[in-house]
Write a protein that holds these residues in place. Structure first.
Motif, PDB file in Angstrom:
ATOM      1  N   LEU A   1       1.159  -1.130   0.395  1.00 56.14           N
ATOM      2  CA  LEU A   1      -0.042  -0.439   0.243  1.00 56.14           C
ATOM      3  C   LEU A   1       0.956   1.606   0.084  1.00 56.14           C
ATOM      4  O   LEU A   1       0.188   2.394  -0.483  1.00 56.14           O
ATOM      5  CB  LEU A   1      -0.879  -0.053   1.262  1.00 56.14           C
ATOM      6  N   ILE A   2       1.927   0.861   0.786  1.00 54.36           N
ATOM      7  CA  ILE A   2       3.287   2.229   0.293  1.00 54.36           C
ATOM      8  C   ILE A   2       3.237   3.388  -0.984  1.00 54.36           C
ATOM      9  O   ILE A   2       3.415   3.966  -1.136  1.00 54.36           O
ATOM     10  CB  ILE A   2       4.328   2.019   1.386  1.00 54.36           C
ATOM     11  N   GLN A   3       3.582   1.127  -1.636  1.00 51.66           N
ATOM     12  CA  GLN A   3       4.125   1.681  -2.763  1.00 51.66           C
ATOM     13  C   GLN A   3       2.940   2.472  -3.721  1.00 51.66           C
ATOM     14  O   GLN A   3       2.823   3.035  -4.697  1.00 51.66           O
ATOM     15  CB  GLN A   3       4.394   0.606  -3.528  1.00 51.66           C
ATOM     16  N   PHE A   4       1.256   1.571  -3.271  1.00 51.11           N
ATOM     17  CA  PHE A   4       0.376   1.779  -3.723  1.00 51.11           C
ATOM     18  C   PHE A   4      -0.452   3.165  -4.253  1.00 51.11           C
ATOM     19  O   PHE A   4      -0.649   4.107  -4.511  1.00 51.11           O
ATOM     20  CB  PHE A   4      -0.767   1.386  -3.483  1.00 51.11           C
ATOM     21  N   ALA A   5       0.685   4.074  -2.962  1.00 51.98           N
ATOM     22  CA  ALA A   5       0.006   5.143  -2.464  1.00 51.98           C
ATOM     23  C   ALA A   5       0.984   6.158  -3.309  1.00 51.98           C
ATOM     24  O   ALA A   5       0.808   7.996  -4.029  1.00 51.98           O
ATOM     25  CB  ALA A   5       0.135   5.631  -1.699  1.00 51.98           C
ATOM     26  N   ARG A   6       1.965   6.323  -3.642  1.00 56.51           N
ATOM     27  CA  ARG A   6       3.052   6.663  -4.677  1.00 56.51           C
ATOM     28  C   ARG A   6       2.209   6.476  -5.702  1.00 56.51           C
ATOM     29  O   ARG A   6       2.111   7.559  -7.062  1.00 56.51           O
ATOM     30  CB  ARG A   6       3.802   6.346  -4.524  1.00 56.51           C
ATOM     31  N   ALA A   7       1.320   5.550  -6.360  1.00 53.12           N
ATOM     32  CA  ALA A   7       1.016   5.022  -7.942  1.00 53.12           C
ATOM     33  C   ALA A   7      -0.444   6.665  -7.658  1.00 53.12           C
ATOM     34  O   ALA A   7      -0.215   7.092  -8.872  1.00 53.12           O
ATOM     35  CB  ALA A   7       0.680   3.852  -7.475  1.00 53.12           C
ATOM     36  N   TRP A   8      -0.541   6.534  -6.728  1.00 51.37           N
ATOM     37  CA  TRP A   8      -2.258   7.205  -6.797  1.00 51.37           C
ATOM     38  C   TRP A   8      -1.642   8.699  -7.032  1.00 51.37           C
ATOM     39  O   TRP A   8      -2.523   9.593  -7.355  1.00 51.37           O
ATOM     40  CB  TRP A   8      -2.753   7.673  -5.710  1.00 51.37           C
ATOM     41  N   ALA A   9       0.111   9.514  -5.837  1.00 49.97           N
ATOM     42  CA  ALA A   9       0.428  10.811  -6.204  1.00 49.97           C
ATOM     43  C   ALA A   9       0.437  10.926  -7.294  1.00 49.97           C
ATOM     44  O   ALA A   9       0.082  12.434  -7.919  1.00 49.97           O
ATOM     45  CB  ALA A   9       1.406  10.326  -4.999  1.00 49.97           C
ATOM     46  N   LEU A  10       1.935   9.795  -7.786  1.00 53.26           N
ATOM     47  CA  LEU A  10       1.844   9.890 -10.076  1.00 53.26           C
ATOM     48  C   LEU A  10       0.042   9.985 -10.658  1.00 53.26           C
ATOM     49  O   LEU A  10       0.415  10.697 -11.640  1.00 53.26           O
ATOM     50  CB  LEU A  10       1.944   8.381 -10.345  1.00 53.26           C
ATOM     51  N   ALA A  11      -0.365  10.018 -10.518  1.00 49.14           N
ATOM     52  CA  ALA A  11      -1.934   9.975 -11.188  1.00 49.14           C
ATOM     53  C   ALA A  11      -2.140  11.299 -10.509  1.00 49.14           C
ATOM     54  O   ALA A  11      -2.646  11.751 -11.855  1.00 49.14           O
ATOM     55  CB  ALA A  11      -2.963   8.934 -10.712  1.00 49.14           C
TER      56      ALA A  11
ATOM     57  N   TYR B   1     -15.702   1.585   2.119  1.00 46.13           N
ATOM     58  CA  TYR B   1     -14.714   0.998   0.570  1.00 46.13           C
ATOM     59  C   TYR B   1     -15.736   0.986  -0.675  1.00 46.13           C
ATOM     60  O   TYR B   1     -15.416   1.192  -1.455  1.00 46.13           O
ATOM     61  CB  TYR B   1     -14.386  -0.174   0.734  1.00 46.13           C
ATOM     62  N   GLN B   2     -16.729   0.341  -0.235  1.00 50.66           N
ATOM     63  CA  GLN B   2     -17.252  -0.141  -1.683  1.00 50.66           C
ATOM     64  C   GLN B   2     -17.888   1.410  -2.132  1.00 50.66           C
ATOM     65  O   GLN B   2     -17.836   1.335  -3.827  1.00 50.66           O
ATOM     66  CB  GLN B   2     -18.738  -0.490  -0.850  1.00 50.66           C
ATOM     67  N   GLN B   3     -17.459   2.156  -1.686  1.00 48.73           N
ATOM     68  CA  GLN B   3     -18.229   3.913  -2.016  1.00 48.73           C
ATOM     69  C   GLN B   3     -16.640   3.965  -2.514  1.00 48.73           C
ATOM     70  O   GLN B   3     -16.932   4.844  -3.807  1.00 48.73           O
ATOM     71  CB  GLN B   3     -17.922   4.533  -1.182  1.00 48.73           C
ATOM     72  N   VAL B   4     -15.704   3.614  -2.304  1.00 49.19           N
ATOM     73  CA  VAL B   4     -14.457   4.144  -3.340  1.00 49.19           C
ATOM     74  C   VAL B   4     -14.578   3.365  -4.601  1.00 49.19           C
ATOM     75  O   VAL B   4     -13.403   4.691  -5.798  1.00 49.19           O
ATOM     76  CB  VAL B   4     -13.076   3.408  -1.938  1.00 49.19           C
ATOM     77  N   ALA B   5     -14.367   1.878  -4.266  1.00 49.04           N
ATOM     78  CA  ALA B   5     -14.306   1.161  -5.644  1.00 49.04           C
ATOM     79  C   ALA B   5     -14.901   1.952  -6.832  1.00 49.04           C
ATOM     80  O   ALA B   5     -15.074   1.576  -7.927  1.00 49.04           O
ATOM     81  CB  ALA B   5     -14.377  -0.066  -5.157  1.00 49.04           C
ATOM     82  N   SER B   6     -16.569   2.017  -6.188  1.00 49.81           N
ATOM     83  CA  SER B   6     -17.458   2.686  -6.984  1.00 49.81           C
ATOM     84  C   SER B   6     -17.071   4.008  -7.356  1.00 49.81           C
ATOM     85  O   SER B   6     -17.344   3.793  -8.895  1.00 49.81           O
ATOM     86  CB  SER B   6     -19.098   2.936  -6.669  1.00 49.81           C
TER      87      SER B   6
ATOM     88  N   ALA C   1      -9.997  13.089  -8.313  1.00 53.73           N
ATOM     89  CA  ALA C   1      -9.646  11.260  -8.286  1.00 53.73           C
ATOM     90  C   ALA C   1      -8.684  10.744  -7.880  1.00 53.73           C
ATOM     91  O   ALA C   1      -8.612  10.218  -6.750  1.00 53.73           O
ATOM     92  CB  ALA C   1     -10.199  11.610  -9.199  1.00 53.73           C
ATOM     93  N   ALA C   2      -7.387  11.318  -7.783  1.00 51.73           N
ATOM     94  CA  ALA C   2      -6.115  11.040  -7.640  1.00 51.73           C
ATOM     95  C   ALA C   2      -5.915  10.705  -6.038  1.00 51.73           C
ATOM     96  O   ALA C   2      -5.793  10.282  -5.410  1.00 51.73           O
ATOM     97  CB  ALA C   2      -5.321  11.424  -8.294  1.00 51.73           C
ATOM     98  N   GLN C   3      -6.661  12.545  -5.832  1.00 51.02           N
ATOM     99  CA  GLN C   3      -6.463  13.290  -4.343  1.00 51.02           C
ATOM    100  C   GLN C   3      -7.122  11.177  -3.215  1.00 51.02           C
ATOM    101  O   GLN C   3      -6.645  11.327  -2.164  1.00 51.02           O
ATOM    102  CB  GLN C   3      -6.573  14.416  -3.859  1.00 51.02           C
ATOM    103  N   ALA C   4      -8.546  11.361  -3.542  1.00 50.46           N
ATOM    104  CA  ALA C   4      -9.029  10.371  -2.905  1.00 50.46           C
ATOM    105  C   ALA C   4      -8.338   8.848  -2.975  1.00 50.46           C
ATOM    106  O   ALA C   4      -9.049   8.712  -1.627  1.00 50.46           O
ATOM    107  CB  ALA C   4     -10.492  10.299  -3.484  1.00 50.46           C
ATOM    108  N   GLY C   5      -8.361   8.575  -3.458  1.00 49.68           N
ATOM    109  CA  GLY C   5      -8.150   7.073  -3.843  1.00 49.68           C
ATOM    110  C   GLY C   5      -6.911   7.205  -3.110  1.00 49.68           C
ATOM    111  O   GLY C   5      -6.224   6.263  -2.396  1.00 49.68           O
ATOM    112  N   LEU C   6      -5.663   8.596  -2.413  1.00 47.16           N
ATOM    113  CA  LEU C   6      -4.400   8.571  -2.010  1.00 47.16           C
ATOM    114  C   LEU C   6      -5.335   8.415  -0.823  1.00 47.16           C
ATOM    115  O   LEU C   6      -4.208   7.980   0.527  1.00 47.16           O
ATOM    116  CB  LEU C   6      -3.281   9.758  -2.377  1.00 47.16           C
TER     117      LEU C   6
END
Length: 221
Positions: A48-58, A170-175, A70-75
């Motif tokens: 998840l640490i690396q995925f947080a970086r991916a969302w920052a990259l988004a 989480y269901q809302q995040v995924a939606s 959207a990227a901010q919400a994912g992060l």
């Protein structure tokens, strides 16, 4: 079908290997060995640490305020998710520092760096196609493991984990992630592009299955 369902259909074998993996089945049945879950949980925190970086990259790859939000919400969702791992690991006497100092498993490195590479070399749509199996897939797995709601799980040993991903938050995040992926696809999708994205989606799904397998292969300590 939206683009997510189209990608799942086109990469059905890889998708099935992920969401129907024996790790998931054993977790649902409550028979998953604690050692397997513990190994997975520690590695997933590092993941998840690396995925947080991916969302920052988004966010960096975004060109509109809506995409940046959207990227901010994912992060934010990813960082919230790490707290579940900290709570669960604390039951085995593992502190945040213990988790963060654990070495990354090969499966963790392979998956996370693949997603980051997709983001670095490709565009925003490619990055979100690589993120989708994890972000949206965990919501589908959560629902599948709690078909009658979280309360019906009773004293299930993995109730807290299942409840995290089956829950409304989480269901809302995924939606929202699914809707955003569809919006991105609507801007630039072509027949050739779909084939390319299917390859990305299939690889990410296969790497998810490898991540589950890493947990099953863990030796009791």
């Amino acid at each position: 079908m939206d683009i997510f369902d189209q990608l799942k259909s086109a990469a059905s074998a890889e998708w099935s290997s992920y969401v129907d993996h024996d790790f998931v089945r054993q977790m649902g049945a409550g028979t998953l060995p604690e050692a397997a879950f513990r190994t997975y949980l520690v590695q997933d925190y590092l993941f998840l640490i690396q995925f947080a970086r991916a969302w920052a990259l988004a966010a960096y790859k975004s060109r509109t305020p809506a995409d940046i939000r959207a990227a901010q919400a994912g992060l934010a969702a990813i960082l919230d998710e790490t707290e579940l791992h900290v709570r669960l690991c604390a039951r085995w006497g593992l502190s945040r520092e213990d988790i963060e100092s654990a070495p990354e498993h090969q499966a963790t490195v392979a998956y996370t760096r693949y997603v980051l590479d997709c983001g670095a070399a490709g565009d925003l749509l490619e990055l979100h196609a690589a993120l989708a199996p994890c972000v949206i897939g965990y919501a589908e797995i959560g629902r599948a493991l709690a078909p009658n709601g979280v309360a019906a799980l009773g004293d299930h040993p993995y109730r807290e984990w299942i409840g995290e991903y089956a829950g409304d938050g989480y269901q809302q995040v995924a939606s929202q992630a699914r809707k955003h992926l569809d919006e991105l696809a609507a801007r630039t999708m072509t027949e050739r592009r779909f084939v390319e994205l299917t390859g990305v989606f299939a690889t990410a799904s296969r790497l998810e299955a490898d991540f589950w397998q890493m947990g099953l292969d863990a030796q009791p300590r």
